[in-house]
Write a protein that holds these residues in place. Structure first.
Motif, mmCIF file in Angstrom:
data_model
loop_
_atom_site.group_PDB
_atom_site.id
_atom_site.type_symbol
_atom_site.label_atom_id
_atom_site.label_comp_id
_atom_site.label_asym_id
_atom_site.label_seq_id
_atom_site.Cartn_x
_atom_site.Cartn_y
_atom_site.Cartn_z
ATOM 1 N N LYS B 195 0.511 -1.092 0.107
ATOM 2 C CA LYS B 195 0.202 0.356 -0.395
ATOM 3 C C LYS B 195 0.985 1.228 -0.069
ATOM 4 O O LYS B 195 0.007 2.227 0.195
ATOM 5 C CB LYS B 195 -1.011 0.070 0.677
ATOM 6 C CG LYS B 195 -2.327 -0.966 0.792
ATOM 7 C CD LYS B 195 -3.694 -1.277 1.969
ATOM 8 C CE LYS B 195 -4.118 -1.732 1.946
ATOM 9 N NZ LYS B 195 -4.909 -1.667 3.119
ATOM 10 N N TYR B 200 0.113 1.172 -5.948
ATOM 11 C CA TYR B 200 -0.914 1.059 -5.519
ATOM 12 C C TYR B 200 -0.960 2.641 -5.350
ATOM 13 O O TYR B 200 -2.696 2.319 -5.476
ATOM 14 C CB TYR B 200 -0.671 -0.047 -4.358
ATOM 15 C CG TYR B 200 -1.727 0.364 -2.928
ATOM 16 C CD1 TYR B 200 -2.722 -0.186 -3.457
ATOM 17 C CD2 TYR B 200 -2.754 1.430 -2.404
ATOM 18 C CE1 TYR B 200 -4.327 -0.551 -2.409
ATOM 19 C CE2 TYR B 200 -3.058 1.555 -1.769
ATOM 20 C CZ TYR B 200 -4.374 0.540 -2.100
ATOM 21 O OH TYR B 200 -5.524 0.392 -1.136
ATOM 22 N N LEU B 201 -0.244 3.621 -4.960
ATOM 23 C CA LEU B 201 -0.715 4.651 -4.686
ATOM 24 C C LEU B 201 -1.850 5.568 -6.061
ATOM 25 O O LEU B 201 -2.791 6.086 -6.306
ATOM 26 C CB LEU B 201 -0.133 5.353 -4.192
ATOM 27 C CG LEU B 201 0.913 5.530 -2.872
ATOM 28 C CD1 LEU B 201 1.616 6.288 -2.783
ATOM 29 C CD2 LEU B 201 -0.122 5.235 -1.421
ATOM 30 N N ASP B 204 -4.746 3.058 -6.742
ATOM 31 C CA ASP B 204 -6.329 4.390 -5.780
ATOM 32 C C ASP B 204 -6.151 5.624 -6.192
ATOM 33 O O ASP B 204 -7.959 5.662 -6.121
ATOM 34 C CB ASP B 204 -5.556 3.878 -4.422
ATOM 35 C CG ASP B 204 -6.554 4.551 -3.441
ATOM 36 O OD1 ASP B 204 -7.405 3.768 -3.107
ATOM 37 O OD2 ASP B 204 -6.344 5.152 -3.081
ATOM 38 N N SER B 219 -3.397 8.920 -0.273
ATOM 39 C CA SER B 219 -2.815 8.668 -1.685
ATOM 40 C C SER B 219 -2.127 9.902 -2.419
ATOM 41 O O SER B 219 -0.916 9.367 -2.721
ATOM 42 C CB SER B 219 -3.655 7.713 -2.363
ATOM 43 O OG SER B 219 -4.301 6.679 -1.623
ATOM 44 N N LYS B 222 0.721 11.173 0.001
ATOM 45 C CA LYS B 222 1.978 9.695 -0.670
ATOM 46 C C LYS B 222 2.966 9.288 -1.562
ATOM 47 O O LYS B 222 3.698 9.584 -1.657
ATOM 48 C CB LYS B 222 1.912 8.298 -0.359
ATOM 49 C CG LYS B 222 0.935 8.266 1.205
ATOM 50 C CD LYS B 222 0.577 7.114 1.565
ATOM 51 C CE LYS B 222 0.580 6.860 3.216
ATOM 52 N NZ LYS B 222 -0.884 5.524 3.201
#
Lengths: 293, 244
Positions: B195, B200-201, B204, B219, B222
């Motif tokens: 994650k 993944y970010l 998302d 997200s 990040k």
């Protein structure tokens, strides 16, 4: 006008000294041959002139500025030792790209004519032969009408005719005011073209002058002739002879002064066939130099 | 601007129009995987899966663009002396990097359009033109950190290792970031790592933009962190190269 000025330039890589205390000035329109054995420091010196390597000490000025500036990149053309071998790029693409970078470039047709690459203009660069890639590199070096041209091993892989065209054009550039520095291991080409020689040995500038000056410094002339007489015994005791060799009737004699020497043999001269007096070639001088003679 | 147009015209021809591996790896492979999983292996999959898997394959394509296309291009340009030529001729290094950024963006947008059209045309997902536009904008923004990572790989890895490094990054990252199968199927500790991955970010953010459901701030921030890390890395590498 001084185009290049080097003052006490030294380049060190850890314990290795690539260039040691080199000072020289190169004037406009000179065609300078930079020669020396592998690892003598030629490429390092070229890289420093281009600003790709920094000097460890000393100073380099090119057209009164430091190497690598934006101003210089407009007026300095470079043919590096390694060619561009790009995928998916045609000869025309790279020339068009380079053409757009300069303020007053040569026309593309002119570059293709000079480099004799007209038939390959739509060919991919990585499909060109070694000689054709070399000619393309030359095209990229001259497309911006450079005032200073640096040519590193320019004719490697070129066929005889293209070499001739290449050197003809280089001489033409020099005559129209371009300053040219060329490094090559083909010393006959350098001897035929350069009007000044710089010889590097282990990073040091060991000679700076013309080929004639170098030959005078070497002080050796080769006398070549054929004779049916047995001359070996006389040559062996002749103090004026530096070296001699015989192949059948063919004699090759190395002396310091051919005029004086020939006077000593004036009685035999009528029997000498095909008499030739040659100054030592650059290749021979460099070979002797490398062999430590 | 003229310098950028010149550079981009040159790069577009060599790496978009004539680049067969781009067509195969960036477009065909993700598209075939999408169709394989959604039409053949999982018949009558729910709409949510069809949407999220489309975005997974889009993110997979973006990873390939970064770690294969861009990394290899930079690496080759370094190995074949083109980057040196840029410093010897009056070319702009800035234009070169911007041009490659534009080029890879176009590659990613092409992949996005292809995947979205497959989702609409083959899997009959209801996506409006407005959603397509928003997704494309999201792709442009979220791709930046991973493109910077690809640039770093291209500049520091040796030519002979570039494909191996690309494979080592793309496939494991695709698995742990949940691009191949749902991330909640992985062990908890792997999920924790997954994650945090840019893949993944990205996935998302894009899925939330496409479905217009859920907040993207977490997200997005990040990804901003990854952007800063990779930007610093790239700046350090460039500085060291120029210093040499």
């Amino acid at each position: 006008m001084a185009v290049i000025e080097l003052q006490h330039v030294t380049k060190k890589y850890a314990a290795v000294v690539a260039n040691k205390d080199i000072s020289l000035t190169i004037q406009a329109s000179e065609l300078v041959g930079l020669i020396g054995e592998n690892g003598a420091g030629k490429s390092t010196l070229i890289k420093q002139l281009l600003g790709l390597e920094q000097v460890t000490s000393g100073q380099i000025n090119i057209f009164d500025t430091r190497p690598g500036t934006a101003k210089l990149r407009q007026i300095v053309g470079v043919m590096q030792q390694n060619d561009l071998v790009m995928r998916n790029v045609k000869v025309n693409d790279i020339l068009q790209w380079a053409h757009a970078l300069y303020q007053q470039p040569l026309a593309l047709k002119e570059v293709l004519r000079i480099t004799n690459l007209g038939a390959q203009k739509n060919q991919y660069i990585n499909e060109l032969s070694g000689g054709q890639q070399r000619r393309l590199s030359f095209g990229l070096a001259i497309i911006g009408r450079p005032q200073l041209l640096l040519l590193d091993e320019p004719t490697v892989g070129m066929d005889v005719l293209n070499r001739k065209h290449f050197w003809d054009y280089v001489r033409q550039l020099q005559q129209t005011g371009t300053t040219i520095i060329v490094t090559s291991h083909y010393l006959d080409e350098i001897a035929d073209t350069a009007n000044r020689l710089l010889i590097l040995k282990r990073g040091q500038l060991t000679f700076d002058g013309t080929l004639i000056e170098l030959q005078q410094q070497i002080n050796k002339t080769v006398v070549d002739f054929e004779s049916e007489q047995k001359l070996g015994a006389a040559f062996n005791t002749d103090q004026n002879i530096l070296n001699w060799s015989q192949l059948g009737n063919h004699y090759k004699v190395e002396v310091t002064n051919s005029d004086t020497w020939l006077q000593m043999y004036y009685e035999q001269i009528p029997t000498f066939k095909g008499l030739q007096i040659k100054a030592t070639s650059l290749t021979e001088i460099m070979t002797n130099m490398l062999e430590g003679k | 601007m003229t310098a950028l147009i010149n550079q981009f015209t040159f790069d577009f021809k060599r790496d978009y129009l004539r680049n067969k591996s781009f067509v195969f790896f960036n477009l065909l492979m993700p598209a075939v995987f999408y169709l394989l999983f959604t039409k053949i292996l999982l018949k009558q999959a729910p709409t949510v899966f069809l949407q999220s898997y489309a975005i997974s394959m889009l993110v997979y394509s973006i990873s390939i663009t970064a770690f294969f296309s861009l990394a290899r291009l930079l690496n080759e340009d370094q190995a074949n002396n083109f980057q040196e030529l840029l410093t010897l001729m009056p070319a702009s290094r800035k234009s070169y990097f911007i041009s490659l950024g534009l080029l890879t963006t176009i590659m990613n947008l092409t992949a996005a359009l292809l995947i979205l059209f497959l989702a609409i045309g083959v899997n009959h997902i209801n996506i409006t033109i407005g959603q397509i536009w928003l997704t494309l904008v999201a792709v442009i923004l979220v791709q930046i950190p991973i493109l910077l990572a690809g640039a770093i790989i291209g500049l520091i890895v040796r030519s002979k290792n570039i494909d191996a490094v690309g494979n080592l990054l793309v496939f494991p990252l695709a698995i742990i970031s949940g691009l191949w199968w749902p991330i909640n199927m992985l062990p908890t500790w792997v999920q924790g790592i997954g994650k945090l991955t840019p893949q993944y970010l990205m996935s998302d953010v894009i899925i939330k933009v496409l479905t217009q459901h859920g907040a993207i701030l977490n997200s997005g921030l990040k990804l901003g962190g990854w952007f800063i890390i990779f930007m610093i890395g790239l700046a350090v590498i460039q500085k060291r190269k120029i210093g040499k």
